[in-house]
Each structure stands twice: as structure tokens, then as C-alpha cells.
Write an enzyme that holds these catalytic residues in place. Structure first.
Site, PDB file in Angstrom:
ATOM      1  N   SER A  37       5.418  26.043 -16.024  1.00 27.91           N
ATOM      2  CA  SER A  37       6.380  26.184 -17.446  1.00 27.91           C
ATOM      3  C   SER A  37       5.609  25.239 -18.431  1.00 27.91           C
ATOM      4  CB  SER A  37       7.558  25.871 -16.882  1.00 27.91           C
ATOM      5  OG  SER A  37       7.736  24.616 -16.123  1.00 27.91           O
ATOM      6  N   HIS A  69       9.450  31.139 -16.449  1.00 29.58           N
ATOM      7  CA  HIS A  69       8.216  31.541 -15.556  1.00 29.58           C
ATOM      8  C   HIS A  69       8.097  33.088 -15.627  1.00 29.58           C
ATOM      9  CE1 HIS A  69       9.064  27.586 -13.291  1.00 29.58           C
ATOM     10  NE2 HIS A  69       8.661  27.330 -14.385  1.00 29.58           N
ATOM     11  N   HIS A  92       7.870  28.701  -6.662  1.00 29.16           N
ATOM     12  CA  HIS A  92       8.226  27.423  -6.193  1.00 29.16           C
ATOM     13  C   HIS A  92       8.804  27.129  -4.766  1.00 29.16           C
ATOM     14  CE1 HIS A  92       7.830  27.013 -10.513  1.00 29.16           C
ATOM     15  NE2 HIS A  92       7.303  25.745 -10.463  1.00 29.16           N
ATOM     16  N   TYR A  94      11.143  25.245  -4.072  1.00 30.55           N
ATOM     17  CA  TYR A  94      12.592  25.081  -4.213  1.00 30.55           C
ATOM     18  C   TYR A  94      13.305  26.354  -4.131  1.00 30.55           C
ATOM     19  CZ  TYR A  94      11.818  25.415  -9.255  1.00 30.55           C
ATOM     20  OH  TYR A  94      11.163  25.722 -10.412  1.00 30.55           O
ATOM     21  N   GLU A  95      12.725  27.563  -4.571  1.00 32.33           N
ATOM     22  CA  GLU A  95      13.160  28.809  -4.349  1.00 32.33           C
ATOM     23  C   GLU A  95      13.673  29.165  -2.932  1.00 32.33           C
ATOM     24  OE1 GLU A  95      11.002  31.773  -6.777  1.00 32.33           O
ATOM     25  OE2 GLU A  95      10.119  30.075  -7.839  1.00 32.33           O
ATOM     26  N   ALA A 122       4.028  21.664 -15.917  1.00 32.63           N
ATOM     27  CA  ALA A 122       4.629  20.730 -16.490  1.00 32.63           C
ATOM     28  C   ALA A 122       5.200  19.377 -15.723  1.00 32.63           C
ATOM     29  CB  ALA A 122       5.868  21.275 -17.213  1.00 32.63           C
ATOM     30  N   MET A 210       7.033  19.631  -9.101  1.00 35.70           N
ATOM     31  CA  MET A 210       7.507  20.249  -7.978  1.00 35.70           C
ATOM     32  C   MET A 210       6.552  21.541  -7.740  1.00 35.70           C
ATOM     33  SD  MET A 210      11.396  20.633  -9.172  1.00 35.70           S
ATOM     34  CE  MET A 210      12.220  19.398 -10.268  1.00 35.70           C
ATOM     35  N   SER A 211       5.158  21.388  -7.954  1.00 40.19           N
ATOM     36  CA  SER A 211       4.201  22.185  -7.808  1.00 40.19           C
ATOM     37  C   SER A 211       2.824  21.892  -7.418  1.00 40.19           C
ATOM     38  CB  SER A 211       4.190  23.458  -9.013  1.00 40.19           C
ATOM     39  OG  SER A 211       3.707  22.712 -10.146  1.00 40.19           O
ATOM     40  N   ASN A 234       8.210  15.002 -20.006  1.00 38.89           N
ATOM     41  CA  ASN A 234       9.046  13.777 -19.938  1.00 38.89           C
ATOM     42  C   ASN A 234       8.967  12.476 -19.436  1.00 38.89           C
ATOM     43  OD1 ASN A 234       9.563  16.069 -17.696  1.00 38.89           O
ATOM     44  ND2 ASN A 234      10.654  13.914 -16.915  1.00 38.89           N
ATOM     45  N   HIS A 246      15.626  20.883 -18.660  1.00 42.85           N
ATOM     46  CA  HIS A 246      14.571  21.895 -18.617  1.00 42.85           C
ATOM     47  C   HIS A 246      14.245  22.515 -19.834  1.00 42.85           C
ATOM     48  CE1 HIS A 246      11.909  25.102 -16.636  1.00 42.85           C
ATOM     49  NE2 HIS A 246      12.630  26.138 -17.090  1.00 42.85           N
TER      50      HIS A 246
HETATM   51  I1  8IG Z   1       8.405  19.219 -16.478  1.00 45.09           I
HETATM   52  O1  8IG Z   1      10.337  14.398 -14.092  1.00 45.09           O
HETATM   53  C1  8IG Z   1       8.993  18.367 -14.934  1.00 45.09           C
HETATM   54  N1  8IG Z   1       8.826  18.762 -13.783  1.00 45.09           N
HETATM   55  N2  8IG Z   1       9.869  16.357  -9.702  1.00 45.09           N
HETATM   56  N3  8IG Z   1      10.256  15.523 -11.920  1.00 45.09           N
HETATM   57  C2  8IG Z   1       9.894  16.408 -11.056  1.00 45.09           C
HETATM   58  N4  8IG Z   1       9.367  17.590 -11.840  1.00 45.09           N
HETATM   59  C3  8IG Z   1       9.230  17.702 -12.881  1.00 45.09           C
HETATM   60  C4  8IG Z   1       9.743  16.664 -13.827  1.00 45.09           C
HETATM   61  C5  8IG Z   1      10.237  15.610 -13.225  1.00 45.09           C
HETATM   62  N5  8IG Z   1       9.231  16.863 -14.917  1.00 45.09           N
END
Ligand code: 8IG
Length: 271
Positions: A37, A69, A92, A94-95, A122, A210-211, A234, A246
């Protein structure tokens, strides 16, 4: 997952690579690019589209789960005339589908001939002192806190240099201002607590997401060279007091698409 399952997962990637060849007519894939993303808007800059299909046309791919995505696979021809596979979106952990679908794209790309895998994402930035939102950062190493691993069985894959030094130098030649950082991978889908962010900083992390880490491991297992790029969207939770959103990630991606597209096109053409 047993060792038999692991062998079955590699066989499924072989089938997907065969199906990809039939669907696109491309039988000489040089490299693959996974766009997370924030990076999808940059895809068009990488090369001329030769073919594009939904991932679900190939065996073993899960449909896309998240807005932004896209769930498509594109073959492009780069300026120097090489075929590069682009995954517009990824699966991912988490899915909840397990680690197999998370790394299936990377395994399919390698089965299709890719010797280089470029992983983009990202990420949250853990060093707001030096990182600006919208900056790309080269991943120098990772800390895998997902609790998962794509490899099963007594296969002790060396991870001393997951993210190729050679490819990082090549990327920096294209953009000398590129910073490097250690990517900390969590399972998600929650963002971190401020305490977890402080832990990551103390552990030597620079980015959080997360990837990427599991895909990088699968790529190294498969013998491919890996380049990792994070787009800082961020500051990590608690570093500024703002809650994380998001939609902001997608907005940063749209705002930086031209710059990231140029970076990707330049780097991919040199692979
Ligand atoms: I965009 O601050 C994005 N993805 N774990 N933490 C985690 N995944 C992210 C973050 C974040 N920002």
C-alpha cells in the site's frame, strides 16, 4: 505446517508460474516487484505493460482483502527491454490465511525465473528525528516479530545478508539521499502500542510494519537477491500523539507516486 506441506507449497508456486507463463506469454521473468500500500500508484512508471491479470487467475493466490491492495499481477517491459513481474498488492499474515499465501507471490516469481525480488511497503517511522513522512528508506535488515516463518523443517537458512548490500548500493547510486533502516515486522492488524514502539526503538529498529520480512525470508530460501524499500507514512504510535489512520497511508502514496515511480523505474532498470 509439515515438511510435506512445505514441499506442496513450493510445488503450488511452480504451478502458478506455469499458469502465469500461459496467461501472459512471458517466459523470461528477470525480476519481481511487490508493491505494498502506498506504492501501487507508482507502478505505471516502471515499464510498458505487457499483460495484466487478477492474482486469482493463478493457483494459490488469495483475493485482495484491503482497500489500496489491488490484487493484480502485471508483466512490464523495462526501458532496457527486460520483463519484470509486478504484484499490485500482497497477502498479509493478519488476514489469517497462514504464512503460505503470504509468500506465494515471491515463490511464484522465483519459479518463473526471477533472480531478484524487490519488496516495498508503507511503514511507520521509529526515528522521526531524522525521517520525514513521504521519504523512502532502504531496508538494511529486519527483526521478525510476526511469530511466523515460511520455512518448516530443519533447513537452517542463513540470514546474515537478507537485503543485498550490492542492491542497496545500486539503489543509492540512483538516489544518494536514501537512508537505511532496520524494519521491524509485526503480525498486525493492530498498530503498535506506544510501549511496543519504545521497545522497537531500543532494539535498534527504524521502521515498523506488517509485511516484507516473511517474503524476504522466502526469497532468500529460494536463492533470490532481495531489495527492500519502505515508504514512511506515519511516525510510530505515541511518537507524535496523533492516532494512526490507513487512509493517510494511501494519501501519502498518492502524493509521492511520481517520486517513488521514478526511483523504482531507475532501480529496476539496473537490476
Ligand atoms: I503504513 O505504524 C504503516 N504500517 N505495524 N505500524 C505497523 N504497520 C504500519 C504502520 C505502523 N504504519
Amino acid at each position: 505446517m509439515s515438511q510435506d506441506d512445505h514441499a506442496a507449497a513450493l510445488a503450488l508456486a511452480g504451478e502458478a508460474a506455469d499458469a502465469l507463463r500461459s496467461a501472459t506469454g512471458a517466459d523470461d521473468i528477470h525480476a519481481a516487484l511487490v508493491l505494498g500500500s502506498g506504492w501501487v500508484p507508482a507502478a505505471d512508471a516502471v515499464g510498458r505493460t505487457v499483460a495484466e491479470i487478477p492474482v486469482t487467475d493463478l493457483p494459490g493466490f488469495a483475493p485482495p482483502a484491503v482497500a489500496g491492495h489491488a490484487g493484480r499481477i502485471r508483466v512490464v517491459s523495462t526501458a532496457s527491454g527486460r520483463n519484470v513481474l509486478i504484484f499490485l498488492g500482497r497477502t498479509h499474515l493478519y488476514e489469517g490465511l497462514g504464512v503460505g499465501p503470504v509468500v506465494h507471490g515471491v515463490r511464484t516469481a522465483i519459479a518463473a525465473g526471477a533472480g531478484t525480488i524487490v519488496l516495498t511497503n508503507a511503514a511507520g517511522g521509529l526515528r522521526p528525528e531524522t525521517q520525514r513522512v513521504g521519504d523512502p528508506v532502504l531496508i538494511s535488515d529486519h527483526i521478525n516479530l510476526t511469530g511466523a516463518n515460511p520455512i518448516t523443517g530443519a533447513r537452517f537458512v542463513d540470514l546474515t545478508e537478507v537485503y543485498s548490500r550490492r542492491l542497496r548500493e545500486l539503489a543509492r547510486a540512483a538516489e544518494p539521499s536514501l537512508a537505511e533502516g532496520v524494519y521491524v515486522a509485526f503480525r498486525g492488524p493492530t498498530y503498535e502500542t506506544p510501549a511496543e514502539i519504545r521497545m522497537c526503538r531500543a532494539f535498534g529498529g527504524d521502521l515498523v510494519g506488517m509485511s516484507t520480512a516473511l517474503e524476504a525470508i522466502a526469497a532468500r530460501e529460494g536463492g533470490a537477491e532481495v531489495l527492500g524499500l519502505s515508504l514512511v507514512t506515519n511516525p510510530g504510535a505515541g511518537l507524535t500523539g496523533e492516532p494512526l489512520d490507513h487512509q493517510e497511508v494511501l494519501a501519502v502514496g498518492r502524493a509521492t507516486a511520481a517520486r517513488m515511480g521514478e526511483l523504482l523505474a531507475t532501480v529496476v532498470d539496473k537490476l
